[in-house]
Scaffold this motif. Structure first.
Motif: not given
Length: 396
Positions: A192-198, A308, A312
């Motif tokens: 998951d892109a959002q989870s990976k970013e976090a 982080y 956002t």
């Protein structure tokens, strides 16, 4: 040369035969399994074996399966070896129990575990008495390396796990401890892109840590004191939970197990759930709250989380910290707990200015029965902090 009469030779032979043929020197594998299951019924579960082999003081259970409490499914274990088995006042003592290694695969995921043992096991003669000597107890449980891999790549691993129990000389209490070391997790596989970013922003692509626990249990009043239950990860921090409650007696445990069994036996699951909820509500009334503490010691994650979160919101980490400080008293004001509001606001301010530790203590002047807690929670929730003696602090 020594000569024996015929009568003397018969006496000697008969004595030798009676010694070696005596049941006192032969282990009863079925009785051992029966008594293990009698004890497991109290603590949850049932053990079955296709065959039982006995060689001296070694008992081998082949085709072993275990059925956890309130679960219709059986788990296949395989061959279980018990070394140093001896009868002990109607029960049994076992020096060491060795379980087979685990190597299971399903849909590309493989789980392995090795060196699975129990040491110093005591099997009670009578599991129906409400005392410590009615419990199946081990001195040490051990697991070697555990590995979970997906597509040949390790995503989770544990180096070693140990659990110990130490029964007091007067059999009225026991101490317990648990440690799981070398915990490693690979979060880089998250898609998951959002989870990976976090995960990347928090520096959590890989985790390295341990879990430790220690405490005690007293038989007479069922007091459980967990002094430490800590989850500690490098570059993240340590979260420790400690608590004490009374009323967790063997009778309480048996009643809880009976409730679970009754729920499983009832074909009407909705009706069973309602009955179980009522039963558990009744059981909860036997418990008393003594104290609790939740403590977090930071190891760098707070600053990264603020940075982080700020990003956002198109702002910086320090500015995000100031926003949280300003919002805290406004959020708490709606709960009408002014004393707690002031303590919590001060602690949040101190922690965000210099993230070191954050602690919430609950220590009432006198132990609080659970019915009183439930009554306060439903009737006047704003009184709970005072009833529980809640205090909040930071960096102490």
């Amino acid at each position: 040369m020594t000569h024996y009469s015929t009568k003397a030779r018969l006496l000697i032979a008969g004595t030798a035969l009676s010694v070696f043929a005596s049941p006192a020197f032969a282990l009863d594998g079925q009785d051992l399994l029966k008594k293990i299951n009698a004890a497991m019924a109290v603590q949850g579960g049932k053990l079955t074996a296709e065959s039982i082999d006995i060689s001296g003081s070694t008992v081998t259970l082949k085709g072993t399966r275990v059925s956890p409490v309130a679960t219709p499914e059986e788990l296949t274990i395989g061959t279980v070896t018990m070394d140093g088995v001896e009868e002990d006042a109607g029960g049994y003592s076992i020096d060491k129990v060795t379980f087979p290694n685990i190597n299971a695969s399903s849909e590309g995921t493989t789980v392995t575990a090795t060196d699975l043992t129990l040491s110093g096991v005591t099997v009670p003669a009578d599991a129906t008495t409400a005392s410590l000597d009615s419990l199946l107890i081990y001195e040490k449980a051990h697991s070697g390396p555990v590995n979970v891999s997906v597509g040949g790549k390790t995503i989770f691993a544990i180096a070693e796990t140990n659990a110990t129990t130490d029964v007091a000389d007067d059999d009225t209490s026991l101490d317990f401890a648990f440690d799981m070391t070398g915990i490693k997790a690979d979060l880089s596989i998250v898609d998951d892109a959002q989870s990976k970013e976090a995960i990347n922003a928090l520096g959590l692509t890989s985790l390295d840590g341990k879990i430790t626990m220690k405490g005690s249990w007293t038989q007479n009043d069922g007091t459980v004191d967990v002094e430490e239950y800590a989850i500690d990860f490098d570059k993240v921090g340590s979260l420790n939970l400690a608590f004490s409650l009374s009323g967790y007696t063997i009778d309480f445990i048996k009643s809880a197990q009976e409730t679970a069994k009754a729920m499983e036996a009832n074909a009407n699951k909705e009706e069973a759930q309602q009955a179980a909820n009522l039963a558990m509500l009744g059981l909860m009334q036997r418990l008393t709250f003594n104290s609790a503490q939740i403590r977090f010691e930071d190891d760098g994650i707070t600053t990264k989380a603020l940075d982080y979160a700020g990003k956002t919101q198109n702002t910086t980490g320090p500015q995000m910290a100031q926003m949280i400080k300003a919002m805290t008293p406004l959020v708490l004001a709606q709960y009408n707990v002014p004393e707690l509001q002031n303590m919590l606001s001060q602690a949040v301010n101190s922690f965000l200015d210099k993230p070191e530790s954050f602690t919430v203590d609950a220590e009432p002047k006198n132990p609080v029965p659970f019915p009183m807690l439930m009554g306060a929670a439903m009737g006047a929730p704003n009184t709970l902090p005072q009833v529980l003696g809640v205090k909040v602090s930071a960096n102490d």
